[in-house]
Design a protein around this motif. Structure first.
Motif, mmCIF file in Angstrom:
data_model
loop_
_atom_site.group_PDB
_atom_site.id
_atom_site.type_symbol
_atom_site.label_atom_id
_atom_site.label_comp_id
_atom_site.label_asym_id
_atom_site.label_seq_id
_atom_site.Cartn_x
_atom_site.Cartn_y
_atom_site.Cartn_z
ATOM 1 N N SER A 187 0.824 -1.203 0.000
ATOM 2 C CA SER A 187 0.000 0.000 0.000
ATOM 3 C C SER A 187 0.864 1.262 0.000
ATOM 4 N N LYS A 188 1.890 1.260 0.820
ATOM 5 C CA LYS A 188 2.772 2.438 0.893
ATOM 6 C C LYS A 188 3.522 2.637 -0.413
ATOM 7 N N LEU A 189 3.961 1.544 -1.010
ATOM 8 C CA LEU A 189 4.678 1.611 -2.278
ATOM 9 C C LEU A 189 3.765 2.165 -3.380
ATOM 10 N N LEU A 190 2.526 1.652 -3.446
ATOM 11 C CA LEU A 190 1.589 2.127 -4.458
ATOM 12 C C LEU A 190 1.220 3.596 -4.219
ATOM 13 N N HIS A 191 1.157 3.989 -2.960
ATOM 14 C CA HIS A 191 0.814 5.367 -2.623
ATOM 15 C C HIS A 191 1.890 6.326 -3.147
ATOM 16 N N ILE A 192 3.134 5.947 -2.968
ATOM 17 C CA ILE A 192 4.243 6.788 -3.451
ATOM 18 C C ILE A 192 4.213 6.897 -4.970
ATOM 19 N N LEU A 193 4.027 5.755 -5.645
ATOM 20 C CA LEU A 193 4.005 5.748 -7.104
ATOM 21 C C LEU A 193 2.802 6.513 -7.651
ATOM 22 N N SER A 194 1.649 6.370 -6.965
ATOM 23 C CA SER A 194 0.426 6.998 -7.462
ATOM 24 C C SER A 194 0.439 8.518 -7.327
ATOM 25 N N LYS A 195 1.259 9.051 -6.398
ATOM 26 C CA LYS A 195 1.342 10.504 -6.241
ATOM 27 C C LYS A 195 2.076 11.155 -7.408
ATOM 28 N N SER A 196 2.874 10.352 -8.143
ATOM 29 C CA SER A 196 3.619 10.892 -9.300
ATOM 30 C C SER A 196 3.451 9.937 -10.476
ATOM 31 N N ILE A 248 17.767 -2.644 4.827
ATOM 32 C CA ILE A 248 17.103 -2.634 3.527
ATOM 33 C C ILE A 248 17.631 -3.793 2.699
ATOM 34 N N VAL A 249 16.699 -4.660 2.266
ATOM 35 C CA VAL A 249 17.073 -5.771 1.401
ATOM 36 C C VAL A 249 16.701 -5.388 -0.026
ATOM 37 N N THR A 250 17.717 -5.311 -0.890
ATOM 38 C CA THR A 250 17.513 -4.805 -2.243
ATOM 39 C C THR A 250 16.419 -5.562 -2.986
ATOM 40 N N ARG A 251 16.412 -6.892 -2.869
ATOM 41 C CA ARG A 251 15.457 -7.696 -3.612
ATOM 42 C C ARG A 251 14.021 -7.521 -3.110
ATOM 43 N N SER A 252 13.850 -7.012 -1.895
ATOM 44 C CA SER A 252 12.505 -6.842 -1.344
ATOM 45 C C SER A 252 11.675 -5.909 -2.201
ATOM 46 N N LEU A 253 12.275 -4.819 -2.669
ATOM 47 C CA LEU A 253 11.554 -3.866 -3.494
ATOM 48 C C LEU A 253 11.054 -4.532 -4.783
ATOM 49 N N ASP A 254 11.926 -5.295 -5.428
ATOM 50 C CA ASP A 254 11.532 -5.980 -6.661
ATOM 51 C C ASP A 254 10.382 -6.956 -6.410
ATOM 52 N N MET A 255 10.430 -7.629 -5.248
ATOM 53 C CA MET A 255 9.396 -8.602 -4.912
ATOM 54 C C MET A 255 8.030 -7.913 -4.743
ATOM 55 N N PHE A 256 8.020 -6.760 -4.039
ATOM 56 C CA PHE A 256 6.768 -6.051 -3.821
ATOM 57 C C PHE A 256 6.235 -5.435 -5.111
ATOM 58 N N ILE A 257 7.131 -4.984 -5.959
ATOM 59 C CA ILE A 257 6.716 -4.468 -7.263
ATOM 60 C C ILE A 257 6.019 -5.569 -8.063
ATOM 61 N N SER A 258 6.608 -6.768 -8.033
ATOM 62 C CA SER A 258 6.039 -7.901 -8.759
ATOM 63 C C SER A 258 4.637 -8.238 -8.256
ATOM 64 N N ASN A 273 0.517 -0.082 -15.677
ATOM 65 C CA ASN A 273 1.703 -0.939 -15.593
ATOM 66 C C ASN A 273 2.766 -0.248 -14.745
ATOM 67 N N ILE A 274 3.469 -1.053 -13.959
ATOM 68 C CA ILE A 274 4.611 -0.510 -13.200
ATOM 69 C C ILE A 274 5.856 -0.871 -13.991
ATOM 70 N N VAL A 275 6.477 0.147 -14.557
ATOM 71 C CA VAL A 275 7.605 -0.056 -15.479
ATOM 72 C C VAL A 275 8.928 0.055 -14.726
ATOM 73 N N ASN A 276 9.825 -0.886 -15.004
ATOM 74 C CA ASN A 276 11.159 -0.877 -14.413
ATOM 75 C C ASN A 276 12.102 -0.092 -15.338
ATOM 76 N N ILE A 277 12.623 0.997 -14.837
ATOM 77 C CA ILE A 277 13.620 1.763 -15.589
ATOM 78 C C ILE A 277 14.981 1.282 -15.101
ATOM 79 N N HIS A 278 15.604 0.448 -15.906
ATOM 80 C CA HIS A 278 16.805 -0.271 -15.476
ATOM 81 C C HIS A 278 17.887 0.672 -14.938
ATOM 82 N N GLY A 279 18.342 0.346 -13.716
ATOM 83 C CA GLY A 279 19.418 1.100 -13.082
ATOM 84 C C GLY A 279 18.973 2.410 -12.474
ATOM 85 N N VAL A 280 17.688 2.758 -12.623
ATOM 86 C CA VAL A 280 17.205 4.045 -12.100
ATOM 87 C C VAL A 280 16.125 3.837 -11.046
ATOM 88 N N GLY A 281 15.024 3.275 -11.462
ATOM 89 C CA GLY A 281 13.919 3.086 -10.522
ATOM 90 C C GLY A 281 12.671 2.581 -11.220
#
Length: 289
Positions: free
Chosen positions: A221-230, A251-261, A274-282
């Motif tokens: 929910s928090k992740l979607l909230h941040i993305l939805s504001k922009s 912070i576990v790097t892979r956790s973010l990818d897992m929640f995005i998925s 769609n939630i698009v992965n911009i490689h190396g950026v975000g």
């Protein structure tokens, strides 16, 4: 919705099976019960005994139709209607035959009916006449025709099956998911964020797509909230990790990818999102117009 359709399909199949079973049962001839054939022969035997004939044979019972049977005899005999009525009534009352029936006595030579009577389940509707008159010695056959139990009982069973279906469908529609309906009402009173065809309730950790409620974990929910504001803007990976995990210390790097998925799967009902992965950026929440 899918469960509702499956449940309705199950009820329809159950109803068809039940009606087929009932129809099959009700259309079976009573002669299929060996005891009933013996009972019909017993009626013939007792008729001969009542006419003082202890040697003649009762011939095999003939099935005229599903509900009609004929008792025939080896030799001629005489009978009195009183005895015939009592013999038939006493035996039928102990059988599985329907309790409404007609009896006719015919001459073998020309099939002329010389005597008959009708017994109804309601005794006040019985039709019995000409008792006390002895019928002369002759060749006779006795025909018993029973009221068809198919029309009455099948209609009765059909009514109850249809009633069961109607009541089941009523409760399915009325109470299919009280909890879900309550959640929808509560959600309508809250401020929501529109994401394509979704309504996003951040405080409730919940998405709504049409009438479907989709639960989110607090982090999703928090992740979607941040993305939805922009929307349609790239959010730096480090920014996302810091915002979501800053209070956990690790912070576990892979956790973010897992929640995005996981979020992608929960948003896949609307192809414009769609939630698009911009490689190396975000990542960015891409919403097509």
């Amino acid at each position: 919705m899918k469960q509702k359709r499956l449940y309705i399909l199950f009820l329809i199949v159950l109803a068809i099976f039940t009606l087929s079973f009932c129809y099959s049962y009700l259309t079976e001839s009573a002669i299929d019960d060996p005891k009933n054939e013996i009972l019909l022969r017993k009626i013939g035997h007792e008729v001969l005994i009542s006419s003082n004939d202890k040697t003649s044979k009762v011939l095999p019972i003939k099935l005229i139709s599903k509900d009609e049977f004929q008792i025939s005899f080896e030799n001629k005999f005489a009978f009195t209607p009183d005895s015939l009525i009592n013999i038939v009534k006493n035996n039928i009352s102990k059988s599985t035959f329907p309790k409404e029936y007609s009896v006719s006595v015919q001459k073998c030579s020309n099939d002329a009916i010389v005597y008959g009577f009708h017994i109804d389940a309601d005794s006040s509707k019985n039709v019995i006449a000409c008792v006390g008159r002895k019928m002369p010695l002759d060749c006779y056959v006795i025909t018993l025709k029973f009221a068809s139990k198919t029309n009455i009982l099948f209609t009765k069973y059909s009514f109850f099956v249809i009633l069961f279906l109607a009541v089941s469908l009523f409760f399915l529609i009325r109470f299919r998911n009280p909890k879900r309906e309550k959640e929808v009402i509560i959600a309508d009173d809250e401020t929501n964020i529109t994401i394509g065809k979704y309504s996003f309730y951040f405080q409730k950790n919940q998405l709504q797509f049409e009438n479907e409620q989709i639960s989110l974990t607090p982090k999703e929910s928090k992740l979607l909230h941040i993305l939805s504001k922009s929307p349609n803007e790239i959010i730096d990976r480090n920014t996302l990790q810091k915002e979501i995990w800053e209070n956990e210390g690790v912070i576990v790097t892979r956790s973010l990818d897992m929640f995005i998925s996981k979020l992608r799967k929960k948003l896949d009902r609307d192809s414009s999102i769609n939630i698009v992965n911009i490689h190396g950026v975000g990542y960015k929440l891409e919403i097509k117009n």
